[in-house]
Design a protein around this motif. Structure first.
Motif, PDB file in Angstrom:
ATOM      1  N   GLU A  80      40.271  57.229 -30.401  1.00 61.63           N
ATOM      2  CA  GLU A  80      41.628  57.722 -29.670  1.00 61.63           C
ATOM      3  C   GLU A  80      41.612  59.482 -29.888  1.00 61.63           C
ATOM      4  O   GLU A  80      42.507  59.620 -28.137  1.00 61.63           O
ATOM      5  CB  GLU A  80      42.935  57.073 -30.306  1.00 61.63           C
ATOM      6  N   LYS A  81      41.778  60.142 -30.666  1.00 57.86           N
ATOM      7  CA  LYS A  81      42.173  61.481 -30.002  1.00 57.86           C
ATOM      8  C   LYS A  81      41.479  62.520 -28.854  1.00 57.86           C
ATOM      9  O   LYS A  81      41.675  63.062 -28.654  1.00 57.86           O
ATOM     10  CB  LYS A  81      42.376  61.863 -31.463  1.00 57.86           C
ATOM     11  N   LEU A  82      40.017  61.954 -29.289  1.00 56.81           N
ATOM     12  CA  LEU A  82      39.155  62.329 -28.142  1.00 56.81           C
ATOM     13  C   LEU A  82      39.566  62.210 -26.824  1.00 56.81           C
ATOM     14  O   LEU A  82      39.544  62.785 -25.905  1.00 56.81           O
ATOM     15  CB  LEU A  82      37.959  61.749 -28.309  1.00 56.81           C
ATOM     16  N   ALA A  83      39.948  60.818 -26.495  1.00 56.72           N
ATOM     17  CA  ALA A  83      41.002  60.321 -25.029  1.00 56.72           C
ATOM     18  C   ALA A  83      41.648  61.471 -24.716  1.00 56.72           C
ATOM     19  O   ALA A  83      41.380  61.977 -23.415  1.00 56.72           O
ATOM     20  CB  ALA A  83      40.870  58.878 -25.491  1.00 56.72           C
TER      21      ALA A  83
ATOM     22  N   LYS B 286      46.006  69.250 -25.337  1.00 63.17           N
ATOM     23  CA  LYS B 286      44.521  69.823 -25.878  1.00 63.17           C
ATOM     24  C   LYS B 286      43.576  70.015 -27.289  1.00 63.17           C
ATOM     25  O   LYS B 286      43.891  69.334 -28.076  1.00 63.17           O
ATOM     26  CB  LYS B 286      43.422  70.752 -24.580  1.00 63.17           C
ATOM     27  N   SER B 287      44.943  70.916 -27.392  1.00 62.84           N
ATOM     28  CA  SER B 287      44.205  71.355 -29.170  1.00 62.84           C
ATOM     29  C   SER B 287      44.609  70.757 -30.582  1.00 62.84           C
ATOM     30  O   SER B 287      43.821  70.959 -31.086  1.00 62.84           O
ATOM     31  CB  SER B 287      45.439  73.231 -28.656  1.00 62.84           C
ATOM     32  N   THR B 288      46.151  71.109 -30.060  1.00 60.22           N
ATOM     33  CA  THR B 288      46.328  69.362 -31.008  1.00 60.22           C
ATOM     34  C   THR B 288      45.521  68.168 -30.987  1.00 60.22           C
ATOM     35  O   THR B 288      45.007  67.976 -32.521  1.00 60.22           O
ATOM     36  CB  THR B 288      47.262  68.821 -30.774  1.00 60.22           C
ATOM     37  N   SER B 289      45.374  67.784 -30.282  1.00 65.67           N
ATOM     38  CA  SER B 289      44.027  66.174 -29.977  1.00 65.67           C
ATOM     39  C   SER B 289      42.416  66.646 -30.399  1.00 65.67           C
ATOM     40  O   SER B 289      42.063  65.990 -31.401  1.00 65.67           O
ATOM     41  CB  SER B 289      44.449  65.786 -28.658  1.00 65.67           C
ATOM     42  N   LEU B 290      41.901  67.811 -29.751  1.00 67.22           N
ATOM     43  CA  LEU B 290      40.854  67.762 -30.024  1.00 67.22           C
ATOM     44  C   LEU B 290      40.794  68.383 -32.196  1.00 67.22           C
ATOM     45  O   LEU B 290      39.632  68.130 -32.847  1.00 67.22           O
ATOM     46  CB  LEU B 290      40.063  68.611 -29.682  1.00 67.22           C
TER      47      LEU B 290
ATOM     48  N   ILE C 277      32.909  65.792 -24.035  1.00 64.71           N
ATOM     49  CA  ILE C 277      33.715  65.016 -25.041  1.00 64.71           C
ATOM     50  C   ILE C 277      32.933  63.230 -24.761  1.00 64.71           C
ATOM     51  O   ILE C 277      33.397  62.986 -25.821  1.00 64.71           O
ATOM     52  CB  ILE C 277      35.351  64.545 -24.494  1.00 64.71           C
ATOM     53  N   ASP C 278      33.307  63.494 -23.300  1.00 65.20           N
ATOM     54  CA  ASP C 278      32.368  61.945 -22.777  1.00 65.20           C
ATOM     55  C   ASP C 278      31.389  61.861 -23.715  1.00 65.20           C
ATOM     56  O   ASP C 278      30.661  60.440 -24.290  1.00 65.20           O
ATOM     57  CB  ASP C 278      32.494  61.798 -21.750  1.00 65.20           C
TER      58      ASP C 278
END
Length: 144
Positions: free
Chosen positions: A37-40, A54-58, A107-108
Motif C-alpha cells: 500500500e505504501k509503495l502504491a 512520496k518521501s513519507t510513503s516510500l 517501484i513496480d
C-alpha cells in the motif's frame, strides 16, 4: 461524501484490532500488505509530483520491509532466510533509488517482487502453520 479522516481513523483502529488478535503468520501478511500500500501510494505521489507524500510513503515502505527483514527466523531454514534477507535488502536499495530518481518503474519492480513473496506466504495452509509452530516450540524446549 465520507470524511477521509474518519475513514483513516477507522482503518487505523481496524488494523490495530487485526494486529492485536493476529498470529505471527497474519502479522507478516499485514506487514506485506502495508508495504504494498505504501509503495502504491508513493507511486501515485510521484505521478502527481507530491514530493513530500512520496518521501513519507516510500520511507514508510522501507521501514516495513526492514521490519519484515528483522522478523526472519534464521533457525528455521537458513538458506531461505539468507535469500529473503538479501531480497529485502535489494528492495530497500531499489526503493531509495526510485525515490531519488522518481522512477515509478522501479517501484513496480519492487511491488512485483513483494507480491511474489506475499503470494507464496498466502498459500501457507493452517496445517503448515501448525506444524511450523510445533516445530518452533520443540526447538525452544530443546534450548531450555
Amino acid at each position: 461524501m465520507y470524511n477521509s479522516k474518519g475513514i483513516q481513523a477507522y482503518r487505523k483502529d481496524s488494523l490495530k484490532s487485526d494486529l492485536a488478535s493476529a498470529d505471527p503468520h497474519r502479522v507478516i501478511q499485514l506487514l506485506m500488505q502495508g508495504a504494498l500500500e505504501k509503495l502504491a501510494l508513493g507511486k501515485g505521489c510521484i505521478e502527481r509530483s507530491d514530493w513530500e507524500g512520496k518521501s513519507t510513503s516510500l520511507t514508510r515502505a522501507v521501514e516495513i520491509i526492514n521490519a519484515l527483514k528483522d522478523a526472519l527466523d534464521r533457525d528455521v531454514n537458513p538458506e531461505l532466510v539468507d535469500n529473503l534477507d538479501m531480497l529485502y535488502e535489494y528492495m530497500t536499495m531499489r526503493i531509495t533509488e526510485a525515490s531519488v530518481s522518481k522512477d515509478i518503474s522501479i517501484i513496480d519492480q519492487v511491488m512485483g517482487l513483494l507480491l511474489q513473496i506475499k503470494g507464496a506466504w498466502d498459500q501457507i495452509t493452517p496445517a503448515d502453520k501448525q506444524a511450523a509452530y510445533q516445530g518452533q516450540q520443540e526447538v525452544q524446549a530443546g534450548a531450555v
